[in-house]
Design a protein around this motif. Sequence first.
Motif, PDB file in Angstrom:
ATOM      1  N   THR A  15      59.191  27.206  64.810  1.00 43.79           N
ATOM      2  CA  THR A  15      59.188  27.492  63.376  1.00 43.79           C
ATOM      3  C   THR A  15      58.199  28.611  63.088  1.00 43.79           C
ATOM      4  O   THR A  15      57.075  28.601  63.605  1.00 43.79           O
ATOM      5  CB  THR A  15      58.811  26.233  62.568  1.00 43.79           C
ATOM      6  N   VAL A  16      58.628  29.568  62.287  1.00 43.56           N
ATOM      7  CA  VAL A  16      57.778  30.696  61.900  1.00 43.56           C
ATOM      8  C   VAL A  16      57.776  30.795  60.377  1.00 43.56           C
ATOM      9  O   VAL A  16      58.835  30.936  59.760  1.00 43.56           O
ATOM     10  CB  VAL A  16      58.276  32.014  62.517  1.00 43.56           C
ATOM     11  N   VAL A  17      56.596  30.703  59.779  1.00 41.98           N
ATOM     12  CA  VAL A  17      56.443  30.819  58.331  1.00 41.98           C
ATOM     13  C   VAL A  17      55.580  32.036  58.039  1.00 41.98           C
ATOM     14  O   VAL A  17      54.470  32.163  58.574  1.00 41.98           O
ATOM     15  CB  VAL A  17      55.806  29.548  57.728  1.00 41.98           C
ATOM     16  N   HIS A  18      56.085  32.928  57.196  1.00 36.86           N
ATOM     17  CA  HIS A  18      55.337  34.109  56.779  1.00 36.86           C
ATOM     18  C   HIS A  18      54.769  33.887  55.381  1.00 36.86           C
ATOM     19  O   HIS A  18      55.335  33.137  54.571  1.00 36.86           O
ATOM     20  CB  HIS A  18      56.241  35.346  56.755  1.00 36.86           C
ATOM     21  N   ARG A  19      53.688  34.553  55.102  1.00 38.46           N
ATOM     22  CA  ARG A  19      53.091  34.506  53.767  1.00 38.46           C
ATOM     23  C   ARG A  19      53.679  35.641  52.938  1.00 38.46           C
ATOM     24  O   ARG A  19      53.442  36.822  53.211  1.00 38.46           O
ATOM     25  CB  ARG A  19      51.580  34.642  53.864  1.00 38.46           C
ATOM     26  N   GLY A  20      54.476  35.291  51.941  1.00 38.58           N
ATOM     27  CA  GLY A  20      55.091  36.281  51.075  1.00 38.58           C
ATOM     28  C   GLY A  20      54.370  36.404  49.751  1.00 38.58           C
ATOM     29  O   GLY A  20      53.489  35.596  49.431  1.00 38.58           O
ATOM     30  N   THR A  65      54.317  29.000  63.799  1.00 42.77           N
ATOM     31  CA  THR A  65      53.690  28.039  62.897  1.00 42.77           C
ATOM     32  C   THR A  65      53.790  26.625  63.457  1.00 42.77           C
ATOM     33  O   THR A  65      52.881  25.804  63.293  1.00 42.77           O
ATOM     34  CB  THR A  65      54.355  28.111  61.517  1.00 42.77           C
ATOM     35  N   ALA A  66      54.904  26.327  64.112  1.00 46.37           N
ATOM     36  CA  ALA A  66      55.117  25.018  64.732  1.00 46.37           C
ATOM     37  C   ALA A  66      56.048  25.200  65.917  1.00 46.37           C
ATOM     38  O   ALA A  66      56.711  26.228  66.057  1.00 46.37           O
ATOM     39  CB  ALA A  66      55.716  24.029  63.732  1.00 46.37           C
ATOM     40  N   GLY A  67      56.086  24.178  66.782  1.00 48.67           N
ATOM     41  CA  GLY A  67      56.901  24.267  67.977  1.00 48.67           C
ATOM     42  C   GLY A  67      56.202  25.073  69.059  1.00 48.67           C
ATOM     43  O   GLY A  67      55.026  25.438  68.926  1.00 48.67           O
ATOM     44  N   THR A  68      56.923  25.353  70.110  1.00 47.88           N
ATOM     45  CA  THR A  68      56.288  26.045  71.229  1.00 47.88           C
ATOM     46  C   THR A  68      57.267  26.919  71.977  1.00 47.88           C
ATOM     47  O   THR A  68      58.494  26.736  71.897  1.00 47.88           O
ATOM     48  CB  THR A  68      55.664  25.029  72.210  1.00 47.88           C
ATOM     49  N   VAL A  69      56.711  27.878  72.693  1.00 48.02           N
ATOM     50  CA  VAL A  69      57.451  28.736  73.621  1.00 48.02           C
ATOM     51  C   VAL A  69      56.979  28.385  75.027  1.00 48.02           C
ATOM     52  O   VAL A  69      55.774  28.276  75.278  1.00 48.02           O
ATOM     53  CB  VAL A  69      57.193  30.226  73.332  1.00 48.02           C
ATOM     54  N   LEU A  70      57.944  28.202  75.930  1.00 49.30           N
ATOM     55  CA  LEU A  70      57.620  27.900  77.316  1.00 49.30           C
ATOM     56  C   LEU A  70      58.077  29.052  78.201  1.00 49.30           C
ATOM     57  O   LEU A  70      59.215  29.533  78.070  1.00 49.30           O
ATOM     58  CB  LEU A  70      58.291  26.601  77.780  1.00 49.30           C
ATOM     59  N   VAL A  71      57.208  29.506  79.085  1.00 50.13           N
ATOM     60  CA  VAL A  71      57.526  30.544  80.058  1.00 50.13           C
ATOM     61  C   VAL A  71      57.441  29.919  81.438  1.00 50.13           C
ATOM     62  O   VAL A  71      56.390  29.392  81.817  1.00 50.13           O
ATOM     63  CB  VAL A  71      56.562  31.740  79.938  1.00 50.13           C
ATOM     64  N   ASP A  72      58.549  29.935  82.171  1.00 47.84           N
ATOM     65  CA  ASP A  72      58.610  29.279  83.478  1.00 47.84           C
ATOM     66  C   ASP A  72      58.206  27.810  83.375  1.00 47.84           C
ATOM     67  O   ASP A  72      57.550  27.262  84.268  1.00 47.84           O
ATOM     68  CB  ASP A  72      57.724  29.995  84.497  1.00 47.84           C
ATOM     69  N   GLY A  73      58.554  27.179  82.272  1.00 47.23           N
ATOM     70  CA  GLY A  73      58.223  25.780  82.059  1.00 47.23           C
ATOM     71  C   GLY A  73      56.806  25.527  81.579  1.00 47.23           C
ATOM     72  O   GLY A  73      56.434  24.380  81.323  1.00 47.23           O
TER      73      GLY A  73
END
Length: 243
Positions: A15-20, A65-73
Amino acid sequence: MTAEVRPVLAARGLTVVHRGPDGPVTAVRGAVLDLVPGRTVALTGRSGSGKTSLLTALGLLAVPTAGTVLVDGRDTAGLSDAALSALRRDRLGFVFQSFHLLPQFTATENVALAHPGGLRRGAGPARLLLNGVGLGHRLGHRPRELSAGEQQRVALARALVNRPAVLLADEPTGNLDAESASAVLDLLTRSAAQDGCAVLLVTHSAEVAARADRVLEMADGVLGGGAPPALPCPPAHAPGAAS
């Protein structure tokens, strides 16, 4: 019994939240995505649907903002700036609609500067790559002396010089004529097929998307569907369902 192909880059609940100016804007909502070696995925959707925000988070250029990115696990949440920079350098390659070439350097130097060994050790690999993308006759030319299509091929060679496991491309054909766009797409799909690179290609073009193994669509920050099924090795062609 076939072996399961592990994703080299994955998103889980991203999740990505920007400040507008009028308050928070959610650009990406809980995205789930797996990118596996040797396959090209096209990401489509209208302007403002969240495609570039997703690509930026996947490329470790912004903290979600939330969640994750995994690189090679490996979960990248909480990694230091230095560790994230090392992952970008060693595992990821980037191609953008704007070429971002350094005007004072030649085509060879622009590519070599992205090599882990720097300009001196990267000159040889840079020349090989530029020959491979059909620019062997333009090695000493600076960006202003190259056409838009040639500049994008230099940018692609630069993205490939560190032999990335993942190539992230944001509208790489948007500024190109049909012939140049086709040449760049050939190079992107060849990187996946021959080098085992996982390619994520953001595009507005149905013709470009049709060249991918899988097509996903974003709408209002939502990447439809859930995680794709495990793929056999070598991966079979999957239908264009959202991931």
